[in-house]
Scaffold this active site. Structure first.
Site, PDB file in Angstrom:
ATOM      1  N   GLY A 276      -3.296   2.939  -6.695  1.00 10.18           N
ATOM      2  CA  GLY A 276      -2.223   3.915  -6.854  1.00 10.18           C
ATOM      3  C   GLY A 276      -2.480   5.263  -6.220  1.00 10.18           C
ATOM      4  O   GLY A 276      -1.642   6.167  -6.330  1.00 10.18           O
ATOM      5  N   GLU A 318      -8.673  -0.635  -6.970  1.00 15.10           N
ATOM      6  CA  GLU A 318      -7.817  -1.541  -6.204  1.00 15.10           C
ATOM      7  C   GLU A 318      -6.838  -0.790  -5.299  1.00 15.10           C
ATOM      8  O   GLU A 318      -5.629  -0.862  -5.498  1.00 15.10           O
ATOM      9  CB  GLU A 318      -7.006  -2.416  -7.164  1.00 15.10           C
ATOM     10  CG  GLU A 318      -7.837  -3.137  -8.191  1.00 15.10           C
ATOM     11  CD  GLU A 318      -6.987  -3.921  -9.184  1.00 15.10           C
ATOM     12  OE1 GLU A 318      -7.336  -5.077  -9.453  1.00 15.10           O
ATOM     13  OE2 GLU A 318      -5.973  -3.379  -9.673  1.00 15.10           O
ATOM     14  N   PRO A 319      -7.334  -0.077  -4.315  1.00 19.11           N
ATOM     15  CA  PRO A 319      -6.428   0.660  -3.435  1.00 19.11           C
ATOM     16  C   PRO A 319      -5.657  -0.267  -2.506  1.00 19.11           C
ATOM     17  O   PRO A 319      -6.215  -1.234  -1.987  1.00 19.11           O
ATOM     18  CB  PRO A 319      -7.380   1.549  -2.626  1.00 19.11           C
ATOM     19  CG  PRO A 319      -8.665   0.781  -2.593  1.00 19.11           C
ATOM     20  CD  PRO A 319      -8.750   0.061  -3.916  1.00 19.11           C
ATOM     21  N   GLY A 320      -4.396   0.001  -2.313  1.00 23.04           N
ATOM     22  CA  GLY A 320      -3.600  -0.733  -1.332  1.00 23.04           C
ATOM     23  C   GLY A 320      -3.095   0.250  -0.286  1.00 23.04           C
ATOM     24  O   GLY A 320      -3.606   0.341   0.829  1.00 23.04           O
ATOM     25  N   ARG A 321      -2.115   1.050  -0.707  1.00 21.50           N
ATOM     26  CA  ARG A 321      -1.498   2.031   0.182  1.00 21.50           C
ATOM     27  C   ARG A 321      -2.515   2.938   0.868  1.00 21.50           C
ATOM     28  O   ARG A 321      -2.400   3.215   2.057  1.00 21.50           O
ATOM     29  CB  ARG A 321      -0.546   2.900  -0.657  1.00 21.50           C
ATOM     30  CG  ARG A 321       0.257   3.910   0.150  1.00 21.50           C
ATOM     31  CD  ARG A 321       0.910   4.941  -0.795  1.00 21.50           C
ATOM     32  NE  ARG A 321       1.597   4.317  -1.902  1.00 21.50           N
ATOM     33  CZ  ARG A 321       2.891   3.986  -1.907  1.00 21.50           C
ATOM     34  NH1 ARG A 321       3.631   4.254  -0.869  1.00 21.50           N
ATOM     35  NH2 ARG A 321       3.427   3.401  -2.971  1.00 21.50           N
ATOM     36  N   TYR A 362      13.789   3.964  -2.959  1.00 18.09           N
ATOM     37  CA  TYR A 362      13.383   5.040  -3.858  1.00 18.09           C
ATOM     38  C   TYR A 362      13.177   6.382  -3.184  1.00 18.09           C
ATOM     39  O   TYR A 362      12.323   7.161  -3.584  1.00 18.09           O
ATOM     40  CB  TYR A 362      12.186   4.652  -4.735  1.00 18.09           C
ATOM     41  CG  TYR A 362      11.072   3.856  -4.103  1.00 18.09           C
ATOM     42  CD1 TYR A 362      10.789   2.572  -4.567  1.00 18.09           C
ATOM     43  CD2 TYR A 362      10.300   4.374  -3.071  1.00 18.09           C
ATOM     44  CE1 TYR A 362       9.768   1.833  -4.006  1.00 18.09           C
ATOM     45  CE2 TYR A 362       9.279   3.630  -2.513  1.00 18.09           C
ATOM     46  CZ  TYR A 362       9.016   2.361  -2.987  1.00 18.09           C
ATOM     47  OH  TYR A 362       8.004   1.631  -2.449  1.00 18.09           O
ATOM     48  N   CYS A 389      24.507  -2.644   7.976  1.00 14.84           N
ATOM     49  CA  CYS A 389      25.846  -2.322   7.495  1.00 14.84           C
ATOM     50  C   CYS A 389      25.821  -1.719   6.095  1.00 14.84           C
ATOM     51  O   CYS A 389      26.394  -2.269   5.147  1.00 14.84           O
ATOM     52  CB  CYS A 389      26.701  -3.568   7.535  1.00 14.84           C
ATOM     53  SG  CYS A 389      26.730  -4.272   9.172  1.00 14.84           S
ATOM     54  N   GLU A 390      25.140  -0.617   5.943  1.00 10.64           N
ATOM     55  CA  GLU A 390      25.084   0.126   4.689  1.00 10.64           C
ATOM     56  C   GLU A 390      24.902   1.570   5.081  1.00 10.64           C
ATOM     57  O   GLU A 390      24.047   1.867   5.927  1.00 10.64           O
ATOM     58  CB  GLU A 390      23.826  -0.248   3.883  1.00 10.64           C
ATOM     59  CG  GLU A 390      23.699  -1.677   3.472  1.00 10.64           C
ATOM     60  CD  GLU A 390      24.003  -1.888   1.997  1.00 10.64           C
ATOM     61  OE1 GLU A 390      23.835  -0.944   1.213  1.00 10.64           O
ATOM     62  OE2 GLU A 390      24.427  -3.003   1.669  1.00 10.64           O
ATOM     63  N   TYR A 419       3.726  -1.302   2.265  1.00 13.80           N
ATOM     64  CA  TYR A 419       5.005  -1.557   1.593  1.00 13.80           C
ATOM     65  C   TYR A 419       6.205  -1.475   2.525  1.00 13.80           C
ATOM     66  O   TYR A 419       7.317  -1.188   2.086  1.00 13.80           O
ATOM     67  CB  TYR A 419       5.186  -0.614   0.385  1.00 13.80           C
ATOM     68  CG  TYR A 419       4.066  -0.775  -0.620  1.00 13.80           C
ATOM     69  CD1 TYR A 419       3.967  -1.939  -1.380  1.00 13.80           C
ATOM     70  CD2 TYR A 419       3.084   0.192  -0.774  1.00 13.80           C
ATOM     71  CE1 TYR A 419       2.922  -2.118  -2.280  1.00 13.80           C
ATOM     72  CE2 TYR A 419       2.029   0.014  -1.660  1.00 13.80           C
ATOM     73  CZ  TYR A 419       1.956  -1.140  -2.410  1.00 13.80           C
ATOM     74  OH  TYR A 419       0.931  -1.317  -3.294  1.00 13.80           O
TER      75      TYR A 419
HETATM   76  C1  LIG Z   1       0.164  -2.408  -6.521  1.00 16.07           C
HETATM   77  C2  LIG Z   1      -1.116  -2.533  -7.216  1.00 16.07           C
HETATM   78  C3  LIG Z   1      -2.252  -1.907  -6.704  1.00 16.07           C
HETATM   79  C4  LIG Z   1      -2.237  -1.068  -5.456  1.00 16.07           C
HETATM   80  O1  LIG Z   1      -1.437   0.060  -5.544  1.00 16.07           O
HETATM   81  P1  LIG Z   1      -1.470   1.125  -4.346  1.00 16.07           P
HETATM   82  O2  LIG Z   1      -0.508   2.161  -4.789  1.00 16.07           O
HETATM   83  O3  LIG Z   1      -0.998   0.415  -3.131  1.00 16.07           O
HETATM   84  O4  LIG Z   1      -2.849   1.611  -4.225  1.00 16.07           O
HETATM   85  C5  LIG Z   1      -3.440  -2.087  -7.371  1.00 16.07           C
HETATM   86  N1  LIG Z   1      -3.523  -2.833  -8.495  1.00 16.07           N
HETATM   87  C6  LIG Z   1      -2.439  -3.440  -9.020  1.00 16.07           C
HETATM   88  C7  LIG Z   1      -2.583  -4.252 -10.232  1.00 16.07           C
HETATM   89  C8  LIG Z   1      -1.206  -3.312  -8.408  1.00 16.07           C
HETATM   90  O5  LIG Z   1      -0.146  -3.904  -8.942  1.00 16.07           O
END
Ligand SMILES: *Cc1c(COP(=O)(O)O)cnc(C)c1O
Length: 460
Positions: A276, A318-321, A362, A389-390, A419
């Site tokens: 997050g 758990e970084p994604g973004r 969002y 078309c929006e 994302y």
């Molecule tokens: C989405 C998610 C993440 C990653 O979130 P980011 O905002 O992309 O870092 C990590 N853990 C869980 C369980 C998630 O659902």
């Protein structure tokens, strides 16, 4: 307060940024290094990434095009590994996953989070070690759970009482003992958009700490000898720039560890603090410093555990973004340029809400630049829109572009590595764009552009 913070109860503030008067940046050609991929630069007016000219990319692979800076992605993996050297870093695959990205994650020594059989299949198809995979999801199907159990994924995060019972049954059936964590909803109001906040009590994820559901889940897992309860998990939301929420969550989760020791005499060895961590999308956005976060989380957990006479659990994040977001940019070709008298200029590009739905979904905000050349023309208040078309089909609601912008110019939108591709769709039967990785002056397709044939496949 950060730009993402807003008073509780006013969760739609982000969706209506209209009142915020946009101001023209001092230099419409500048690439703020905080927002653009680490290897990007302007050479003779044109943006290059990974040593590759964007004009060559568009000419060879077409547009829209998602360009991934491999070195940027990998270096952020290494930054995380260095900051959490005594813990584990799992990349959250849902931010953007394809086979090549799974290889990068594997090679950089990270683990991987998946939340569906499809994401698991991508990882397994490149030989990703199952023991380094964690399976999430608030509604995993019986088949998905069984796949996870049979494959031997390293951790399964239980999200409901039903799932615990199902897991117990599946573990017995296959004679295995999966490692299980409990997804705890810690009751933190994360300062982010309602749709991406996940730790207040009133939502679909996890088992509530406040109501006692989390403690009950612990009892139920401990009562099943075929499951190995190894720890607790919390994920408070996404695109969070104020680190206080992470700290509160860590403190509450560690508190529950202490409670579990008191009630059951069991010391759980792991704590997964989720992802997050926010990234900057606009000039002036602040973003958490990973090193500082790592230090503060470690300290908080250490303090709670010391006062409860608990050994320090192994921490996972758990970084994604924050790994993939800034590594990716989207290249679009400018089509229609329409001046709506006295208001703004609508600049239409050859993609839109099919390749980036975050703005419509969002109110996400982005930075973009004219990429195929530089320009000294005056700033022109613009709205970057797609071809769908929006009327909500916007890529960037308000931005300044040079007034001499013309059809055929290429625009690069920064920060689209997370994302966007993973939320892509085929609205209006647009094929999903290709993804290319650039590195050391070379480009290669890592996901092919969809074709009309792909779009028609499977139809009667
Ligand atoms: C989405 C998610 C993440 C990653 O979130 P980011 O905002 O992309 O870092 C990590 N853990 C869980 C369980 C998630 O659902």
């Amino acid at each position: 307060m950060s730009r993402f913070a807003h008073p509780a109860g006013d969760r739609h503030a982000e969706v209506l940024p209209e009142e915020r008067p946009p101001h023209a940046p001092a230099d419409l050609n500048a690439l703020n290094p905080a927002l653009w991929p680490r290897t990007s630069e302007r050479i003779d007016g044109t943006i290059t990434i990974g040593g590759v000219d964007v004009r060559d990319l568009a000419a060879k692979y077409g547009s829209p095009l998602l360009v991934m800076d491999e070195e940027d992605f990998r270096s952020r993996c290494r930054d995380y590994r260095a900051s959490f050297h005594d813990g584990d870093v799992h990349y959250a695959g849902k931010a953007f996953l394809c086979r090549e990205v799974a290889r990068w994650i594997m090679q950089e020594g990270l683990g991987l989070d998946v939340c569906s059989a499809g994401e698991l299949a991508v990882a397994l198809s490149v030989g990703f070690p199952p023991e380094r995979i964690t399976m999430h999801g608030n509604n995993k199907s019986a088949a998905e759970l069984e796949r996870a159990v049979v494959t031997g994924v390293g951790h399964i995060v239980a999200d409901s009482f039903e799932e615990i019972a199902r897991l117990g049954y599946l573990a017995d059936k296959h004679g295995v003992r999966p490692k299980v964590m409990i997804r705890v909803t810690v009751g933190v109001e994360a300062h982010t958009h309602e749709f991406i906040a996940t730790a207040h009590d009133d939502q679909k994820f996890g088992l509530s700490l406040n109501s006692g559901a989390a403690a009950e889940a612990v009892r139920r897992v401990l009562a099943l000898p075929s499951l190995e309860l190894v720890g607790l998990h919390s994920h408070i939301g996404s695109q969070i720039s104020d680190t206080a929420g992470f700290e509160v969550a860590a403190r509450r989760l560690a508190g529950l560890l202490a409670q579990i020791k008191d009630e059951h005499g069991v010391v759980l060895p792991e704590l997964d603090l989720g992802g997050g961590y926010g990234i900057p999308y606009l000039d002036g956005d602040d973003a958490p410093d990973i090193k500082l976060i790592a230090e503060s989380l470690r300290e908080i957990v250490a303090n709670v555990c010391a006062s409860a006479r608990l050994p320090l659990p192994r921490l996972t994040v758990e970084p994604g973004r924050s790994i993939t977001g800034l590594a990716g940019i989207t290249l679009y070709e400018v089509g229609t340029v329409k001046d709506v008298e006295g208001l703004r200029t609508y600049v239409s590009v050859d993609g839109g809400m099919s390749d980036n739905i975050r703005t419509a979904l969002y109110g996400a905000e982005y930075t973009a630049r004219l990429a195929s050349r530089s320009s000294e023309a005056a700033p022109m208040l613009s709205r970057l829109v797609g071809k769908h078309c929006e009327s909500g089909d916007m890529v960037i609601r308000d931005l300044y572009l040079p007034a001499d912008l013309a059809p055929g110019d290429l625009i690069a939108v920064a920060g689209t590595g997370a994302y966007c591709r993973s939320l892509a769709n085929n609205y209006n039967y647009l094929p999903k764009p290709a993804v290319v990785a650039v590195s050391g002056g070379q480009a290669r397709v890592i996901v092919q552009r969809e074709t009309e044939e792909d779009l028609l496949r499977g139809q009667l």
